[in-house]
Motif scaffolding. Structure first.
Motif, PDB file in Angstrom:
ATOM      1  N   MET A   1      60.324  49.126  -4.221  1.00  0.00           N
ATOM      2  CA  MET A   1      59.391  48.457  -3.320  1.00  0.00           C
ATOM      3  C   MET A   1      57.943  48.608  -3.806  1.00  0.00           C
ATOM      4  SD  MET A   1      58.439  46.846  -0.601  1.00  0.00           S
ATOM      5  CE  MET A   1      57.099  46.731   0.565  1.00  0.00           C
ATOM      6  N   TRP A   2      57.512  49.886  -3.951  1.00  0.00           N
ATOM      7  CA  TRP A   2      56.136  50.126  -4.369  1.00  0.00           C
ATOM      8  C   TRP A   2      55.912  49.697  -5.810  1.00  0.00           C
ATOM      9  CZ3 TRP A   2      52.762  50.343  -0.827  1.00  0.00           C
ATOM     10  CH2 TRP A   2      53.054  50.941   0.407  1.00  0.00           C
ATOM     11  N   ALA A   3      56.936  49.843  -6.647  1.00  0.00           N
ATOM     12  CA  ALA A   3      56.824  49.388  -8.034  1.00  0.00           C
ATOM     13  C   ALA A   3      56.604  47.882  -8.087  1.00  0.00           C
ATOM     14  CB  ALA A   3      58.075  49.776  -8.815  1.00  0.00           C
ATOM     15  N   SER A   4      57.285  47.159  -7.204  1.00  0.00           N
ATOM     16  CA  SER A   4      57.141  45.706  -7.143  1.00  0.00           C
ATOM     17  C   SER A   4      55.738  45.314  -6.685  1.00  0.00           C
ATOM     18  CB  SER A   4      58.185  45.114  -6.191  1.00  0.00           C
ATOM     19  OG  SER A   4      58.068  43.715  -6.118  1.00  0.00           O
ATOM     20  N   SER A   8      52.716  43.311  -8.729  1.00  0.00           N
ATOM     21  CA  SER A   8      51.985  42.172  -8.165  1.00  0.00           C
ATOM     22  C   SER A   8      50.479  42.390  -8.242  1.00  0.00           C
ATOM     23  CB  SER A   8      52.393  41.944  -6.706  1.00  0.00           C
ATOM     24  OG  SER A   8      53.755  41.606  -6.597  1.00  0.00           O
ATOM     25  N   VAL A   9      50.048  43.618  -7.940  1.00  0.00           N
ATOM     26  CA  VAL A   9      48.621  43.942  -7.999  1.00  0.00           C
ATOM     27  C   VAL A   9      48.096  43.793  -9.424  1.00  0.00           C
ATOM     28  CG1 VAL A   9      46.918  45.794  -7.755  1.00  0.00           C
ATOM     29  CG2 VAL A   9      48.641  45.437  -5.974  1.00  0.00           C
ATOM     30  N   TRP A  64      58.234  32.934 -15.342  1.00  0.00           N
ATOM     31  CA  TRP A  64      59.313  33.840 -14.923  1.00  0.00           C
ATOM     32  C   TRP A  64      60.684  33.211 -15.210  1.00  0.00           C
ATOM     33  CZ3 TRP A  64      61.832  34.088  -9.619  1.00  0.00           C
ATOM     34  CH2 TRP A  64      62.714  35.184  -9.534  1.00  0.00           C
ATOM     35  N   TYR A  65      60.854  31.959 -14.784  1.00  0.00           N
ATOM     36  CA  TYR A  65      62.146  31.300 -14.983  1.00  0.00           C
ATOM     37  C   TYR A  65      62.469  31.124 -16.465  1.00  0.00           C
ATOM     38  CZ  TYR A  65      61.962  30.051  -9.999  1.00  0.00           C
ATOM     39  OH  TYR A  65      61.895  30.090  -8.632  1.00  0.00           O
ATOM     40  N   ARG A 211      59.668  40.701 -11.937  1.00  0.00           N
ATOM     41  CA  ARG A 211      61.051  41.078 -11.653  1.00  0.00           C
ATOM     42  C   ARG A 211      61.681  40.224 -10.551  1.00  0.00           C
ATOM     43  NH1 ARG A 211      59.699  43.312 -15.538  1.00  0.00           N
ATOM     44  NH2 ARG A 211      59.870  45.498 -16.144  1.00  0.00           N
ATOM     45  N   ARG A 212      60.861  39.767  -9.611  1.00  0.00           N
ATOM     46  CA  ARG A 212      61.409  38.993  -8.491  1.00  0.00           C
ATOM     47  C   ARG A 212      60.388  37.966  -8.006  1.00  0.00           C
ATOM     48  NH1 ARG A 212      62.305  44.067  -4.562  1.00  0.00           N
ATOM     49  NH2 ARG A 212      63.283  44.767  -6.500  1.00  0.00           N
ATOM     50  N   SER A 213      60.876  36.976  -7.283  1.00  0.00           N
ATOM     51  CA  SER A 213      60.042  35.865  -6.833  1.00  0.00           C
ATOM     52  C   SER A 213      58.921  36.327  -5.904  1.00  0.00           C
ATOM     53  CB  SER A 213      60.912  34.828  -6.117  1.00  0.00           C
ATOM     54  OG  SER A 213      60.132  33.781  -5.605  1.00  0.00           O
TER      55      SER A 213
END
Length: 349
Positions: A1-4, A8-9, A64-65, A211-213
């Motif tokens: 969670m925090w890694a994601s 983003s930051v 990303w894709y 890693r994720r959308s």
């Protein structure tokens, strides 16, 4: 969670670092694109940031894709082959000349403080080279560290001015400095496109970092809100000194005319850091593209580019901007249009 969230930051700060160049940090871009329209200019900032957000999301989703590694691969997703090859060359030229402008800007900043023009260029090129030794990780780390500080200083200066020196809002009808004949919405669209080529070059290399959308949307929101907040406060502050802005090449100094020399030094450092982060982004985009064409280590390609920049920067900061920026403005608008239409075209195909 925090890694994601942290990813983003870092991505959002890379976006901000690429966008906040010397023109933004000095207040010149804000005034030219928005401030000269008076009170209604705040709606132009809102429109510009919405378009910026949509374009950023599109670029991040493509990288990303497709796991793109440089801007040429992203161009192939946005347009047909011949047009993509044309813009491949155009963007390469843009990044080279954009880096040249940043090196010249560093030299001009040193010269303003009675330093050497060449030394200013050397210091910038050395700092950029050291960051790029760490490749993409270095680019993202330096932006994650510097951008919050730079943004906070700009927010503090504008907020302090509005709290202590601001008077009544200035109406567009009382501005004697209006120079624009185009409508506000047109200027807002142009500003949204202003840094698209630089962003395309940098964001196209971030595919492996996402890693994720959800990280895409969060990064786009953070960067757009951050840039929008600074632009909004900056614009409000400059409207209070509309009568003074024409007297300053750097409008930020109009807000700080009563500040101590120490604060002037801090602001000069902020302007130099804005030049530095933009130069880092441009050279990173260049290296990512040229490494496909040249059988050399990435650090060597970066060193060669930067060495060439120093003597060429003697062409002058103002002259380079006057010649190059109008041309690239048209190209930026075209790419912005393609980016905004891309999700629609994908659904129709």
């Amino acid at each position: 969670m925090w890694a994601s969230v942290w990813r983003s930051v870092k991505i959002s700060m890379t976006i901000v670092g690429t966008t906040i160049g010397a023109g933004f940090a000095s207040g010149r871009e804000i005034w030219e694109f928005f401030g000269a329209y008076g009170d209604n200019s705040r709606w132009g900032i809102v429109l510009s940031m919405v378009l910026f957000f949509l374009a950023t999301v599109t670029m991040l989703q493509i990288c990303w894709y497709r796991r793109t590694q440089h801007y040429s691969e992203m161009l192939m997703q946005l347009m047909d082959g011949r047009l993509a090859r044309f813009f491949d060359g155009v963007i390469l030229l843009f990044l080279l000349t954009g880096t040249l402008v940043m090196v010249a800007g560093s030299g001009a900043t040193f010269e303003q403080w009675n330093g050497s023009y060449i030394l200013g260029g050397l210091v910038l090129c050395t700092a950029v080279f050291l960051v790029l030794l760490f490749d993409l990780r270095g680019v993202m780390t330096v932006n994650a560290l510097l951008m919050p500080v730079l943004t906070l200083i700009l927010l503090l200066v504008c907020s302090h001015f509005l709290q202590t020196d601001a008077k009544e809002p200035v109406s567009v009808w009382h501005l004697s400095t209006i120079t624009h004949q185009t409508p506000l919405w047109s200027s807002a669209i142009t500003y949204a496109a202003f840094n698209i080529i630089s962003l395309l070059a940098v964001l196209s290399t971030l595919g492996s970092e996402i890693r994720r959308s959800s990280e895409i949307w969060l990064a786009a929101v953070i960067s757009s809100v951050c840039l929008g907040a600074v632009a909004y406060l900056y614009n409000m502050a400059l409207l209070q000194v509309a009568h003074l802005v024409p007297q300053y090449d750097i409008p930020l100094f109009a807000l700080m005319r009563h500040y101590s020399p120490w604060w002037m030094g801090v602001v000069s450092l902020v302007l130099w850091l804005a030049i530095f982060t933009t130069a880092v982004s441009n050279v990173h985009g260049l290296i990512s593209r040229l490494s496909d064409r040249l059988p050399l280590p990435r650090w060597m390609i970066g060193a060669m580019v930067l060495i060439v920049m120093i003597p060429l920067s003697r062409l002058g900061f103002a002259a380079l901007i006057h010649i190059l920026y109008p041309l690239y403005g048209v190209l930026n608008l075209f790419i912005l249009m393609i980016l905004l239409l891309h999700p629609i075209r994908q659904r129709l195909i």
